[in-house]
Design a protein around this motif. Structure first.
Motif, PDB file in Angstrom:
ATOM      1  N   ASN A  20       0.834  -1.214   0.000  1.00 47.76           N
ATOM      2  CA  ASN A  20       0.000   0.000   0.000  1.00 47.76           C
ATOM      3  C   ASN A  20       0.866   1.261   0.000  1.00 47.76           C
ATOM      4  OD1 ASN A  20      -2.363  -1.522   0.028  1.00 47.76           O
ATOM      5  ND2 ASN A  20      -2.452  -1.587   2.275  1.00 47.76           N
ATOM      6  N   LYS A  70       1.136   4.208  -3.005  1.00 48.53           N
ATOM      7  CA  LYS A  70       0.951   5.646  -2.795  1.00 48.53           C
ATOM      8  C   LYS A  70       2.167   6.436  -3.265  1.00 48.53           C
ATOM      9  CE  LYS A  70      -2.294   5.202   1.056  1.00 48.53           C
ATOM     10  NZ  LYS A  70      -2.549   5.471   2.500  1.00 48.53           N
ATOM     11  N   ASP A  78       2.011   6.788  -6.886  1.00 44.73           N
ATOM     12  CA  ASP A  78       1.005   7.796  -7.242  1.00 44.73           C
ATOM     13  C   ASP A  78       1.572   9.203  -7.076  1.00 44.73           C
ATOM     14  OD1 ASP A  78      -1.775   8.544  -7.897  1.00 44.73           O
ATOM     15  OD2 ASP A  78      -1.776   9.335  -5.857  1.00 44.73           O
ATOM     16  N   ILE A  79       2.334   9.416  -5.996  1.00 43.65           N
ATOM     17  CA  ILE A  79       2.960  10.731  -5.769  1.00 43.65           C
ATOM     18  C   ILE A  79       3.977  11.045  -6.859  1.00 43.65           C
ATOM     19  CG2 ILE A  79       4.481  12.010  -4.215  1.00 43.65           C
ATOM     20  CD1 ILE A  79       3.092  10.589  -1.879  1.00 43.65           C
TER      21      ILE A  79
END
Length: 359
Positions: A152, A156, A159-160
């Motif tokens: 997870n 993230k 995604d950043i």
């Protein structure tokens, strides 16, 4: 006796000489004054205030990441952009590398997560057949949860990294044009550093100031007329959108009037006047503030010139102060000639001479 006669003769001669002298009259002083003729005005039905046009939607655009500018289509003042069109780009190499690293790390973590998930399933079966201990099952489940958390977290982070790469492109947030340019191409910029000033141009606003005697009569949504010095004969319609509740340094209240600029004639920096519609109706008398004299009892008076030669004190009831002067509610009528200079050196019936008149 002879000396006494001479003295009496001298006194008698002086008396006769005194009686023969003519009486010299005292010349009456004629006071020079400056006057103004009182006329009616419908100013209470139309207020006029000056202001300057500015863009109602103006933004200083900046990158959300730092980097070197490699493309800058928006480096020209006055250039128009549609919403979504590219204004500038940063070198994306470093941010592309971050994306690739995050993708590789995520794949590795996903593989570990898949293995840990399979181990939990296998070890649980062995535990149910009482082949292994409970502690071994607990350890495999803890390893599985750890790999799930890492999966997870790296998802993230990827995604950043992708968002950072996306932030290397600066696009127009709305239809508008460039009004100021702050940097040059090939320049290194920091995140949040202003690149350009971008104006929508669809709607403009004028900032004006109203005195405390009038601000309470202005409401949001009120329609006004605006005449710009640069566009004579082309009045614009405006709407009061903001009314200040606190006085500024000049003890007046800020008011913002929004103007429709769909015709694209208005530009920031244009000066003009805002005309407010009426409140009370009817015409009223106004005189220059210098014409009103305050009395010790709190009343007021003005000096009215009669027959173009003498002055008469007339008590008046004053109203509000406006750009046209002090409103006179009672005491004098239209056409009266009032003294506006030299009011403190007059008395009833004094003769005066007009040396100038203001309209």
């Amino acid at each position: 006796m002879k000396k006494l006669s001479l003295v009496l003769l001298s006194i008698f001669s002086l008396l006769i000489a005194g009686c023969n002298d003519a009486v010299i009259p005292v010349k009456e002083v004629i006071r020079p004054v400056k006057t103004a003729t009182v006329g009616e005005s419908d100013f209470d039905r139309q207020w006029v205030f000056s202001g300057t046009v500015e863009d109602a939607l103006e933004s200083e655009l900046s990158f959300r990441v730092h980097g070197k500018v490699i493309s800058f289509p928006g480096d020209q003042i006055g250039r128009k952009f549609r919403a979504g069109q590219i204004i500038a780009k940063l070198d994306p190499a470093d941010y592309e590398l971050e994306v690739h690293q995050a993708e590789a790390q995520l794949e590795q973590v996903r593989a570990n997560f898949t293995r840990a998930k399979a181990d939990v399933s296998r070890i649980r079966q062995l535990f149910e057949r009482e082949v292994i201990s409970k502690s071994e099952l607990d350890q495999s489940e803890a390893d599985y949860k750890s790999q799930e958390a890492q999966l997870n977290a790296w998802a993230k982070m990827l995604d950043i990294a992708r968002k950072k790469l996306k932030y290397t492109v600066l696009s127009a947030p709305f239809d508008g044009w460039v009004s100021a340019v702050n940097i040059n191409i090939h320049q290194n910029v920091q995140s949040g550093e202003g690149i350009i000033v971008f104006n929508a141009g669809r709607q403009m606003k004028m900032s004006i100031s109203l005195p405390d005697t009038l601000i309470a009569q202005v409401t949001e949504g009120e329609k006004v007329d605006v005449v710009l010095d640069a566009l004579p004969g082309q009045p614009a319609k405006g709407i009061v959108m903001e009314v200040g509740i606190g006085a500024n340094e000049s003890s007046s209240y800020p008011v913002k009037v929004y103007l429709d600029n769909s015709h694209q004639r208005l530009r920031s920096g244009m000066s003009g006047k805002v005309f407010f519609p009426g409140r009370n109706g009817g015409n009223h008398v106004f005189v220059p503030p210098s014409a009103v004299v305050g009395n010790p009892d709190g009343s007021n008076h003005v000096w009215v010139v009669e027959n173009n030669s003498t002055v008469k004190m007339c008590k008046v009831k004053i109203g509000s102060l406006s750009p046209l002067g002090v409103q006179i509610k009672d005491g004098i009528k239209t056409g009266a000639v009032v003294v506006i200079r030299g009011v403190h050196s007059l008395r009833d019936g004094m003769k005066v001479k007009t040396v100038g008149e203001e309209s």
